[in-house]
Design an enzyme around this catalytic site. Structure first.
Site, PDB file in Angstrom:
ATOM      1  N   TYR A   1      81.774   5.506  39.160  1.00 25.99           N
ATOM      2  CA  TYR A   1      82.329   6.782  39.643  1.00 25.99           C
ATOM      3  C   TYR A   1      83.140   6.543  40.917  1.00 25.99           C
ATOM      4  O   TYR A   1      84.298   6.965  41.023  1.00 25.99           O
ATOM      5  CB  TYR A   1      81.179   7.754  39.895  1.00 25.99           C
ATOM      6  CG  TYR A   1      81.601   9.186  40.114  1.00 25.99           C
ATOM      7  CD1 TYR A   1      81.835  10.039  39.048  1.00 25.99           C
ATOM      8  CD2 TYR A   1      81.767   9.699  41.399  1.00 25.99           C
ATOM      9  CE1 TYR A   1      82.217  11.360  39.249  1.00 25.99           C
ATOM     10  CE2 TYR A   1      82.147  11.008  41.610  1.00 25.99           C
ATOM     11  CZ  TYR A   1      82.367  11.837  40.528  1.00 25.99           C
ATOM     12  OH  TYR A   1      82.755  13.142  40.738  1.00 25.99           O
TER      13      TYR A   1
ATOM     14  N   SER B   1      87.374  12.797  44.067  1.00 25.76           N
ATOM     15  CA  SER B   1      86.092  13.179  44.683  1.00 25.76           C
ATOM     16  C   SER B   1      86.053  12.610  46.095  1.00 25.76           C
ATOM     17  O   SER B   1      86.775  11.648  46.402  1.00 25.76           O
ATOM     18  CB  SER B   1      84.937  12.583  43.866  1.00 25.76           C
ATOM     19  OG  SER B   1      83.717  12.685  44.573  1.00 25.76           O
TER      20      SER B   1
HETATM   21  N1  NAD Z   1      80.620  19.030  40.491  1.00 26.50           N
HETATM   22  C1  NAD Z   1      80.835  18.301  41.581  1.00 26.50           C
HETATM   23  O1  NAD Z   1      80.047  18.348  42.548  1.00 26.50           O
HETATM   24  C2  NAD Z   1      82.037  17.427  41.664  1.00 26.50           C
HETATM   25  C3  NAD Z   1      82.325  16.815  42.900  1.00 26.50           C
HETATM   26  C4  NAD Z   1      83.451  16.014  43.025  1.00 26.50           C
HETATM   27  C5  NAD Z   1      84.265  15.809  41.932  1.00 26.50           C
HETATM   28  N2  NAD Z   1      83.961  16.400  40.739  1.00 26.50           N
HETATM   29  C6  NAD Z   1      84.865  16.143  39.628  1.00 26.50           C
HETATM   30  O2  NAD Z   1      85.292  17.370  39.078  1.00 26.50           O
HETATM   31  C7  NAD Z   1      85.617  17.176  37.698  1.00 26.50           C
HETATM   32  C8  NAD Z   1      84.938  18.244  36.864  1.00 26.50           C
HETATM   33  O3  NAD Z   1      83.547  18.110  37.052  1.00 26.50           O
HETATM   34  P1  NAD Z   1      82.532  19.312  36.748  1.00 26.50           P
HETATM   35  O4  NAD Z   1      81.498  19.256  37.816  1.00 26.50           O
HETATM   36  O5  NAD Z   1      83.294  20.552  36.497  1.00 26.50           O
HETATM   37  O6  NAD Z   1      81.851  18.744  35.403  1.00 26.50           O
HETATM   38  P2  NAD Z   1      81.295  19.466  34.074  1.00 26.50           P
HETATM   39  O7  NAD Z   1      80.300  18.523  33.509  1.00 26.50           O
HETATM   40  O8  NAD Z   1      80.892  20.859  34.372  1.00 26.50           O
HETATM   41  O9  NAD Z   1      82.583  19.500  33.130  1.00 26.50           O
HETATM   42  C9  NAD Z   1      83.125  18.304  32.633  1.00 26.50           C
HETATM   43  C10 NAD Z   1      83.875  18.567  31.351  1.00 26.50           C
HETATM   44  O10 NAD Z   1      84.444  17.330  30.912  1.00 26.50           O
HETATM   45  C11 NAD Z   1      84.307  17.278  29.495  1.00 26.50           C
HETATM   46  N3  NAD Z   1      84.401  15.889  29.030  1.00 26.50           N
HETATM   47  C12 NAD Z   1      83.469  14.898  29.156  1.00 26.50           C
HETATM   48  N4  NAD Z   1      83.921  13.759  28.608  1.00 26.50           N
HETATM   49  C13 NAD Z   1      85.164  14.037  28.118  1.00 26.50           C
HETATM   50  C14 NAD Z   1      86.139  13.275  27.422  1.00 26.50           C
HETATM   51  N5  NAD Z   1      85.930  11.983  27.119  1.00 26.50           N
HETATM   52  N6  NAD Z   1      87.302  13.857  27.095  1.00 26.50           N
HETATM   53  C15 NAD Z   1      87.525  15.174  27.393  1.00 26.50           C
HETATM   54  N7  NAD Z   1      86.628  15.948  28.024  1.00 26.50           N
HETATM   55  C16 NAD Z   1      85.463  15.387  28.386  1.00 26.50           C
HETATM   56  C17 NAD Z   1      82.958  17.916  29.220  1.00 26.50           C
HETATM   57  O11 NAD Z   1      82.811  18.302  27.872  1.00 26.50           O
HETATM   58  C18 NAD Z   1      82.987  19.085  30.198  1.00 26.50           C
HETATM   59  O12 NAD Z   1      83.573  20.223  29.611  1.00 26.50           O
HETATM   60  C19 NAD Z   1      85.185  15.761  37.368  1.00 26.50           C
HETATM   61  O13 NAD Z   1      86.302  14.894  37.403  1.00 26.50           O
HETATM   62  C20 NAD Z   1      84.207  15.409  38.467  1.00 26.50           C
HETATM   63  O14 NAD Z   1      84.114  14.038  38.703  1.00 26.50           O
HETATM   64  C21 NAD Z   1      82.875  17.203  40.586  1.00 26.50           C
END
Ligand code: NAD
Length: 262
Positions: free
Chosen positions: A155, A142
């Protein structure tokens, strides 16, 4: 001809958001993809959707905070699809608060999913990749690896830590043809963001406007970069962290001083 024809991938957290978009994209480009998640219903729906679109996919219940689960996911993948070429460590769970107020158990659990979970993904995948003659490891970090958001110490810490973990794997396994890279998104329109935006005093429009592009990022725009890193097109790229933030951290919050110096 797909850009991932013949490749096999595991994506953690692929039942939602960025992981789901990446799963759809990898499958559309010819990879067999395993959705490794704890949300069994959403994971099964993802597999059905990918298969309906003509892709090859399977689901494996995997809690990334368990090494045994990740090893089982890799064994399942190798058994089902004959090997493993790509792992995208992408799952997320985080607690937060001001540092002095964070419950140590919340800290441990957060780091266990977001940082140890990446280590477990790598530890489980690398032996299978070595058998295959190489592979590509992609980790979703991130921009919080570079800037610190308040109330997000676990985080911020995990996202920074995984970059040097990823770099370490790059230098340890580069000569074995395993590459390891991170993607550092800005704010992406996923279910996670939709939940968080309800809880922050900032409006969606303000958050969008903080990006140089003046808009939020689509999950598919992160999936495009994951595809590039997974494919042989990025064959000379390893040990790096690619910022995909729509110009969010380029955008100085104190912009607006008048021109000076004549
Ligand atoms: N959305 C944003 O703005 C953003 C920004 C920067 C980084 N990210 C990163 O992108 C990645 C995906 O985020 P997203 O926004 O798609 O989130 P999301 O919440 O839409 O999806 C996350 C997924 O992770 C799964 N999950 C949670 N705990 C788990 C575990 N212990 N084992 C296996 N699966 C598990 C959930 O069931 C879900 O399907 C993450 O690493 C997040 O930190 C997201």
């Amino acid at each position: 001809m797909g850009r991932l024809d013949g490749k096999v991938a595991i994506i953690t957290g692929a039942a939602s958001g960025i992981g789901a978009a990446t799963m759809r994209r990898f499958a559309a480009e010819g990879a067999a993809v395993v959705c490794a998640d704890i949300n069994d219903d959403a994971g099964a729906q993802m597999v059905t959707a990918v298969q309906a679109a003509g892709g090859v996919a399977a689901y494996h219940h995997t809690d990334v905070s368990s090494l045994a689960d990740l090893q089982a996911a890799v064994a399942f993948t190798v058994d089902r699809f004959g090997g493993l070429d790509i792992i995208h460590n992408n799952a997320v769970w985080s607690g937060g608060g001001f540092v002095a107020d964070i419950d140590p158990e919340i800290w441990e659990r957060s780091l266990r999913v977001m940082l140890t979970g990446v280590f477990y993904g790598m530890k489980a995948a690398i032996p299978a990749m070595l058998t295959r003659g190489g592979g590509s490891i992609i980790n979703t970090s991130s921009i919080e690896a570079f800037v610190a958001e308040m109330m997000a110490a676990p985080y911020n810490t995990a996202k920074a830590g995984m970059i040097n973990l990823s770099r370490t794997v790059a230098v340890e396994y580069g000569r074995k043809n395993i590459r390891s890279n991170c993607i550092c998104p800005g704010v992406v329109e996923t279910p996670l963001f939709e939940m968080l935006v309800q809880m922050t005093p900032k409006s969606r429009a303000e958050i969008a406007a903080a990006h140089a592009l003046g808009r939020l990022i689509k999950p598919e725009e992160i999936a495009n970069v994951a595809l590039f890193l997974a494919s042989d097109e990025s064959s000379a790229i390893t040990g790096t962290a690619i910022i995909v933030d729509g110009g969010l951290i380029s955008n100085s919050p104190i912009s607006g001083f008048p021109p000076f110096g004549g």
